[in-house]
Design an enzyme around this catalytic site. Structure first.
Site, PDB file in Angstrom:
ATOM      1  N   CYS A  77     -54.778 -25.810  21.547  1.00  0.00           N
ATOM      2  CA  CYS A  77     -54.311 -25.865  20.156  1.00  0.00           C
ATOM      3  C   CYS A  77     -55.019 -24.814  19.306  1.00  0.00           C
ATOM      4  CB  CYS A  77     -54.462 -27.277  19.594  1.00  0.00           C
ATOM      5  SG  CYS A  77     -53.456 -27.557  18.112  1.00  0.00           S
ATOM      6  N   HIS A  83     -51.890 -30.428  23.293  1.00  0.00           N
ATOM      7  CA  HIS A  83     -53.144 -31.117  23.596  1.00  0.00           C
ATOM      8  C   HIS A  83     -53.068 -31.776  24.974  1.00  0.00           C
ATOM      9  CE1 HIS A  83     -55.522 -30.883  19.837  1.00  0.00           C
ATOM     10  NE2 HIS A  83     -54.333 -30.675  19.284  1.00  0.00           N
ATOM     11  N   GLU A 120     -55.371 -32.762  26.878  1.00  0.00           N
ATOM     12  CA  GLU A 120     -56.354 -33.839  27.043  1.00  0.00           C
ATOM     13  C   GLU A 120     -55.808 -35.189  26.596  1.00  0.00           C
ATOM     14  OE1 GLU A 120     -56.844 -32.836  22.718  1.00  0.00           O
ATOM     15  OE2 GLU A 120     -56.315 -31.761  24.554  1.00  0.00           O
TER      16      GLU A 120
END
Length: 244
Positions: free
Chosen positions: A119, A219, A221
């Site tokens: 990001c 994102h 994660e």
């Protein structure tokens, strides 16, 4: 000697962090922190996560001790870094973090250390290579599709360039968790766009002349079930060869 050259040790992946007010116990203070999701993703992918808190000096010494660099998400980059005035929606500048991540990225590129930008990390990658940013996508697109509500990830479809590193990792398409209001404008020198959302916003960048330099606007994660990007970073960070 780094972890990647010790034969069997887990590679050390340095993760840049936030400077933010945080609370623990009876305390509420400014803190250097990273969301645990990043740590979990790196460790489950086979690496050891190391926090790289923003500071005024010392990037070179740290880069000599880690095997890969993860530029985490976070607040907007100071528009002065790409010669623009701030949009009303742009976050206040975080000068220390900006300068720290620039130093880390510059040194990582010189050493040919693997780099994954998430990001904001993708945006750092682009601006550090001379590109700029669209400061508020809803103004250009007419909707809030890339950040639908505070603290809410939105699954978006992206199309990935065939033959790119990202394409080899994820395939031709993917559904990814997005949360951003800025995006790549002018592409930085030496970078290649390799993924796009349905509205043609750039969702991934690569630098082909390095072992592994990849930025994604989403994102990864936030999807614990899909570790492929982190596994690719860790696996590349485990290798001894460099092109530098």
């Amino acid at each position: 000697m780094t972890a990647a050259t010790t034969g069997g040790s887990r590679p050390l992946i340095g993760i840049t962090g936030y400077l933010s007010e945080a609370a623990w116990g009876v305390w509420r203070q400014r803190a250097a922190l990273i969301p645990q999701l990043y740590v979990d993703a790196v460790t489950r992918a086979g690496g050891t996560a190391v926090l790289l808190p923003a500071q005024s000096d010392g990037a070179a010494g740290l880069l000599d001790r880690i095997d890969g660099l993860l530029l985490a998400g976070g607040p907007d980059i100071d528009p002065a870094r790409y010669g623009a005035d701030p949009h009303p929606s742009t976050d206040p500048p975080h000068e220390l973090r900006d300068a720290w991540e620039w130093a880390l990225l510059t040194g990582a590129l010189e050493r040919d250390l693997p780099v994954l930008g998430v990001c904001r990390g993708l945006q750092v990658l682009n601006v550090a290579h001379g590109g700029d940013l669209i400061q508020h996508l809803p103004e250009q697109l007419g909707d809030e599709g890339h950040r639908i509500a505070p603290a809410t990830y939105h699954q978006q479809a992206v199309t990935i360039q065939a033959g790119s590193r990202l394409g080899r990792i994820l395939g031709p398409t993917a559904k990814v968790p997005c949360y951003h209001h800025q995006a790549v404008g002018r592409l930085g020198d030496g970078l290649r766009a390799t993924a796009w959302s349905q509205d043609r916003s750039i969702e991934a960048l690569e630098r082909p002349d390095r072992r592994f330099v990849l930025g994604v606007q989403w994102h990864p994660e936030a999807d614990p079930a899909d570790l492929r990007l982190f596994e690719a970073l860790v696996q590349t960070s485990s290798r001894k060869e460099t092109s530098a």
